[in-house]
Write an enzyme that holds these catalytic residues in place. Structure first.
Site, PDB file in Angstrom:
ATOM      1  N   HIS A  49     -40.297 148.329  23.220  1.00 34.18           N
ATOM      2  CA  HIS A  49     -41.423 147.738  22.010  1.00 34.18           C
ATOM      3  C   HIS A  49     -40.752 146.217  21.390  1.00 34.18           C
ATOM      4  O   HIS A  49     -39.648 146.006  21.681  1.00 34.18           O
ATOM      5  CB  HIS A  49     -41.569 148.999  21.268  1.00 34.18           C
ATOM      6  CG  HIS A  49     -40.164 149.002  20.305  1.00 34.18           C
ATOM      7  ND1 HIS A  49     -39.140 149.816  20.712  1.00 34.18           N
ATOM      8  CD2 HIS A  49     -39.988 148.539  19.099  1.00 34.18           C
ATOM      9  CE1 HIS A  49     -38.234 150.069  19.804  1.00 34.18           C
ATOM     10  NE2 HIS A  49     -38.741 149.258  18.743  1.00 34.18           N
TER      11      HIS A  49
ATOM     12  N   TYR B 145     -30.078 145.015  19.816  1.00 33.48           N
ATOM     13  CA  TYR B 145     -30.475 144.054  18.887  1.00 33.48           C
ATOM     14  C   TYR B 145     -29.090 143.036  18.583  1.00 33.48           C
ATOM     15  O   TYR B 145     -28.114 143.537  18.583  1.00 33.48           O
ATOM     16  CB  TYR B 145     -30.932 144.427  17.550  1.00 33.48           C
ATOM     17  CG  TYR B 145     -32.350 145.119  17.902  1.00 33.48           C
ATOM     18  CD1 TYR B 145     -33.552 144.504  17.573  1.00 33.48           C
ATOM     19  CD2 TYR B 145     -32.292 146.632  18.294  1.00 33.48           C
ATOM     20  CE1 TYR B 145     -34.542 145.085  18.002  1.00 33.48           C
ATOM     21  CE2 TYR B 145     -33.735 147.108  18.267  1.00 33.48           C
ATOM     22  CZ  TYR B 145     -34.654 146.564  18.147  1.00 33.48           C
ATOM     23  OH  TYR B 145     -35.964 146.988  18.211  1.00 33.48           O
TER      24      TYR B 145
ATOM     25  N   ARG C 187     -35.605 155.180  22.359  1.00 42.99           N
ATOM     26  CA  ARG C 187     -37.039 154.595  22.112  1.00 42.99           C
ATOM     27  C   ARG C 187     -37.456 153.823  23.155  1.00 42.99           C
ATOM     28  O   ARG C 187     -36.894 153.192  23.856  1.00 42.99           O
ATOM     29  CB  ARG C 187     -36.682 153.567  20.959  1.00 42.99           C
ATOM     30  CG  ARG C 187     -36.397 153.998  19.421  1.00 42.99           C
ATOM     31  CD  ARG C 187     -37.195 154.599  18.660  1.00 42.99           C
ATOM     32  NE  ARG C 187     -38.509 154.446  18.822  1.00 42.99           N
ATOM     33  CZ  ARG C 187     -39.366 153.382  18.565  1.00 42.99           C
ATOM     34  NH1 ARG C 187     -38.990 152.599  17.686  1.00 42.99           N
ATOM     35  NH2 ARG C 187     -40.820 153.611  19.070  1.00 42.99           N
TER      36      ARG C 187
ATOM     37  N   TYR D  32     -33.640 151.996  24.011  1.00 44.10           N
ATOM     38  CA  TYR D  32     -32.212 152.093  23.222  1.00 44.10           C
ATOM     39  C   TYR D  32     -32.026 153.251  22.917  1.00 44.10           C
ATOM     40  O   TYR D  32     -33.069 153.910  22.284  1.00 44.10           O
ATOM     41  CB  TYR D  32     -31.870 150.931  22.556  1.00 44.10           C
ATOM     42  CG  TYR D  32     -32.969 150.836  21.180  1.00 44.10           C
ATOM     43  CD1 TYR D  32     -32.639 151.892  20.137  1.00 44.10           C
ATOM     44  CD2 TYR D  32     -34.118 149.828  21.415  1.00 44.10           C
ATOM     45  CE1 TYR D  32     -33.582 151.372  19.287  1.00 44.10           C
ATOM     46  CE2 TYR D  32     -34.749 149.731  20.348  1.00 44.10           C
ATOM     47  CZ  TYR D  32     -34.646 150.437  19.348  1.00 44.10           C
ATOM     48  OH  TYR D  32     -35.474 150.656  18.155  1.00 44.10           O
TER      49      TYR D  32
ATOM     50  N   HIS E 208     -41.420 144.348  17.791  1.00 49.16           N
ATOM     51  CA  HIS E 208     -41.934 144.400  16.374  1.00 49.16           C
ATOM     52  C   HIS E 208     -42.757 143.324  15.998  1.00 49.16           C
ATOM     53  O   HIS E 208     -42.238 142.292  16.421  1.00 49.16           O
ATOM     54  CB  HIS E 208     -40.781 144.559  15.421  1.00 49.16           C
ATOM     55  CG  HIS E 208     -39.682 145.762  15.606  1.00 49.16           C
ATOM     56  ND1 HIS E 208     -39.916 146.982  15.171  1.00 49.16           N
ATOM     57  CD2 HIS E 208     -38.585 146.030  16.450  1.00 49.16           C
ATOM     58  CE1 HIS E 208     -39.030 147.843  15.324  1.00 49.16           C
ATOM     59  NE2 HIS E 208     -38.363 147.124  16.303  1.00 49.16           N
TER      60      HIS E 208
END
Length: 314
Positions: A235, A183, A232, A222, A237
């Site tokens: 995906h 991110y 994870r 990640y 959000h």
């Protein structure tokens, strides 16, 4: 502003804020209303103050602030899930005919210093508004001078209510990791490379048919250090706004056949298999752009038995 870590700190911060601006802090009233036969319990912060709204003089003055203990009764049949609690406290600042003014607010604007903690702004307001959305806000591959690294994808779908009717004119935001699983965030700890041409945020307004459309890159999985070798699944959000920030709903969209699904406690926490499957987009060849991007379809249902699972549960 200091970071708030507990309900007690939130309560104190709220009371102190208004006390410094001329409000008298009043104690929480009883859960059983005093001399009010119209209700069995105090169910809202304004209940104990009704006589003063009707004209009685409050001994503490005309500007008040409090936290009021309340019992939920208006939707008692839903009590017990993660978002409907039997007992709660309501924070409130109150004017007994004293907030009105002819031209403009007299209090100065409150500055929010985000230099040390960028998430402080989320305590006060949404990161984006509905206005000034540009033509590239929903295309995360065109927001910088260069091309982002990774497989380009398009994600389209509709925002629907429980009856399958379109929810029009609603702000949808997305944020995600880049193709390496990192991110663009100050608190990010994964040592994967950043992409200078990919920030990972986008927004759009649903159209007359409740439709939305984003062009982005396939996010990477990640590590998140929840347990040994914890990763994870890839995906995106999603955040949906109604007519106010308080109507915000947040969820996550996953990709089909991800091998990390069995190892991820977040998606496995959705114990209803049908609800879990509704979090996974489907590949849609008609949405793929020739020689450019793969296409995925994902509808979001806001409520009802087929509702999309939200981050705070159902």
């Amino acid at each position: 502003m200091k970071h708030i870590d507990s309900p007690g700190q939130l309560r104190t911060s709220y009371l102190d804020f208004f006390a410094a601006r001329g409000h008298a802090v009043i104690p929480s009233a009883s859960l059983v209303p005093d001399r009010d036969p119209s209700v069995l319990f105090t169910t809202a912060g304004m209940h104990p103050l009704v006589p003063y709204f009707l004209g009685a003089e409050h001994p503490a003055g005309t500007r008040l602030v409090d936290y009021q203990k309340c019992v939920r009764t208006n939707d008692i049949e839903e009590v017990g899930d993660p978002t409907h609690l039997t007992f709660f406290e309501m924070l409130g600042n109150w004017s007994l005919g004293d907030y009105f003014m002819l031209r403009h607010p007299k209090q100065p604007l409150v500055a929010i210093d985000t230099s040390k903690d960028p998430e402080l702004v989320e305590l006060h307001s949404p990161a984006f508004g509905e206005r000034d959305i540009t033509g590239i806000d929903n295309d995360l591959t065109r927001q910088h001078h260069g091309e982002p690294i990774g497989e380009r994808i398009t994600v389209s779908g509709r925002l629907l209510d429980r009856a399958g009717r379109p929810v029009r004119g609603q702000l949808i935001e997305i944020w995600q990791a880049n193709s390496a699983g990192r991110y663009a965030h100050q608190r990010e700890q994964h040592d994967a490379p950043l992409d200078p041409n990919f920030t990972g945020v986008g927004r759009t307004i649903t159209d007359a048919d409740g439709g939305y459309h984003f062009t982005t890159v396939q996010p990477g999985p990640y590590p998140w250090r929840n347990h040994l070798n914890a990763w994870r699944p890839a995906h995106i959000h999603f955040s949906m706004f109604g007519s106010a920030f308080t109507q915000r709903l947040v969820t996550q969209m996953y990709f089909p056949s991800d091998p990390l699904f069995p190892y991820d406690p977040i998606i496995q926490s959705v114990t209803d298999d049908a609800a879990r499957q509704r979090l996974v987009a489907t590949y849609d060849h008609s949405l793929s752009v020739p020689e450019f991007s793969m296409g995925y379809h994902w509808d979001i249902v806001l409520d009802g038995p087929d509702a999309t699972w939200l981050e705070e549960g159902r």
